[in-house]
Design an enzyme around this catalytic site. Sequence first.
Site, PDB file in Angstrom:
ATOM      1  N   HIS A 125       0.838  -1.200   0.000  1.00 23.73           N
ATOM      2  CA  HIS A 125       0.000   0.000   0.000  1.00 23.73           C
ATOM      3  C   HIS A 125       0.881   1.260   0.000  1.00 23.73           C
ATOM      4  O   HIS A 125       0.712   2.150  -0.837  1.00 23.73           O
ATOM      5  CB  HIS A 125      -0.909  -0.058   1.244  1.00 23.73           C
ATOM      6  CG  HIS A 125      -1.731   1.164   1.489  1.00 23.73           C
ATOM      7  ND1 HIS A 125      -3.098   1.111   1.574  1.00 23.73           N
ATOM      8  CD2 HIS A 125      -1.399   2.460   1.698  1.00 23.73           C
ATOM      9  CE1 HIS A 125      -3.564   2.324   1.805  1.00 23.73           C
ATOM     10  NE2 HIS A 125      -2.550   3.168   1.892  1.00 23.73           N
ATOM     11  N   GLU A 126       1.854   1.295   0.919  1.00 26.04           N
ATOM     12  CA  GLU A 126       2.716   2.484   1.018  1.00 26.04           C
ATOM     13  C   GLU A 126       3.631   2.623  -0.187  1.00 26.04           C
ATOM     14  O   GLU A 126       3.892   3.730  -0.653  1.00 26.04           O
ATOM     15  CB  GLU A 126       3.541   2.441   2.310  1.00 26.04           C
ATOM     16  CG  GLU A 126       2.727   2.473   3.586  1.00 26.04           C
ATOM     17  CD  GLU A 126       1.803   3.684   3.689  1.00 26.04           C
ATOM     18  OE1 GLU A 126       2.141   4.750   3.132  1.00 26.04           O
ATOM     19  OE2 GLU A 126       0.731   3.551   4.308  1.00 26.04           O
ATOM     20  N   HIS A 131       1.860   4.323  -2.968  1.00 30.51           N
ATOM     21  CA  HIS A 131       1.871   5.783  -2.790  1.00 30.51           C
ATOM     22  C   HIS A 131       3.214   6.354  -3.246  1.00 30.51           C
ATOM     23  O   HIS A 131       3.266   7.338  -3.984  1.00 30.51           O
ATOM     24  CB  HIS A 131       1.733   6.151  -1.302  1.00 30.51           C
ATOM     25  CG  HIS A 131       0.348   6.043  -0.749  1.00 30.51           C
ATOM     26  ND1 HIS A 131      -0.746   6.601  -1.347  1.00 30.51           N
ATOM     27  CD2 HIS A 131      -0.107   5.463   0.381  1.00 30.51           C
ATOM     28  CE1 HIS A 131      -1.819   6.363  -0.606  1.00 30.51           C
ATOM     29  NE2 HIS A 131      -1.462   5.656   0.447  1.00 30.51           N
TER      30      HIS A 131
HETATM   31 ZN   LIG Z   1      -2.433   5.155   2.222  1.00 30.56          ZN
END
Ligand SMILES: [Zn+2]
Length: 380
Positions: free
Chosen positions: A67-68, A71
């Site tokens: 997830h990170e 980003h």
């Molecule tokens: Zn996030």
Amino acid sequence: MNETFSLGRIAGVRVGLHWSVLVIVVLIALALARGRLPAAHPGHSALAYCTLGVLSSLVFLASLLAHELAHAIVARRNNVQVDGITLWMLGGAARLRSEAPTPGAELRIAAVGPLTSALAGGVFAGLAVGLDALHVSGLVVEAVAWLAGINIVLALFNSLPAAPLDGGRLLRSFLWWRTGDRLRATRGASAAGRALGWLMVATGVAGVLFAGNFSGMWGALVGWFLIVTASAEARQAQLRGVLNGIPVSRVMTRVPVSAPSSVTIAEFLAEAPFDRYRHAAFPVLAADGSVAGLVTVDLIDHVPVPDRTTTTIGDVMRPLPGVETAGPDDMVMDLLPRLDASEQGRALVLDEEGHLVGIVTRADISRIVAWLNTTGPTRR
Ligand SMILES: [Zn+2]
């Protein structure tokens, strides 16, 4: 959140773990091994529950990381510099060095996180169905199904329109696009973040008080984190808006009262001209006029009275490498984080030749921010 262990680089992004990430790994492993897995499929060995609990917990950590990373990678593609990723107790944080240049970039950087979690949730759900069809042990299917569920919960929670969650960034990008005013958009997302935070704190505490549900404390903790972070983001944005484009030379005190490094403390105190009493710190100049360091009233005060006739300012000053310095044309906004982190809360302003041209303190900047907030940007 500073990393405790480094995991090196993944896809060119620095990845680290804060020690507190162990708290979630242990909590999740325990909750699975002692609770959910034996409840759903009793009769297996404690070792089997434990192994699956720890493995699932680690895979969960990997999906947080995905997830990170999503980003971070999209941020880099949108010309936003990424310092790295740190995983900690309440999830992950991708540290971006600058802000997204446009509302569209902000939207892409924010949206890709929950999308990654949703995708991971979908993949684990499909895997669980597939493993079940292949008649793999129900225990394994249960663990994979848990991973599917937790990733979908993560995607949904992170999509709530409240800063600093990804949904808060989406809200901000929308408000920014609608109004063209990034500062106002940040304030809106931050207000939503504080509201959600207080709601979570209230719900969590009520759960503990009225239902004896201690897992409510976790929600309250996350809520508190949202309140603190959302408030800090709003303050930071406010400062950035007010101080935008202002150089150090406009906030510094010019020609500060200085102290020669060779005089003794006793001499310095005896001949004090009264304007010295308005200051708590003094640049120290060497005999040739060059800047040697910084001395504070506090440092002087620590010298015992009998020693003051033999100790010089140069003996007690903080020498130059340990003092924050700035150039007159540096931006105040860039100096501010360094001042906040420094012990003295002040910086000497030196020109290109290293000559002292001024001094600037945290208080100087606060005063100017207060004035600019009052007079408004139009009169700047
Ligand atoms: Zn996030």
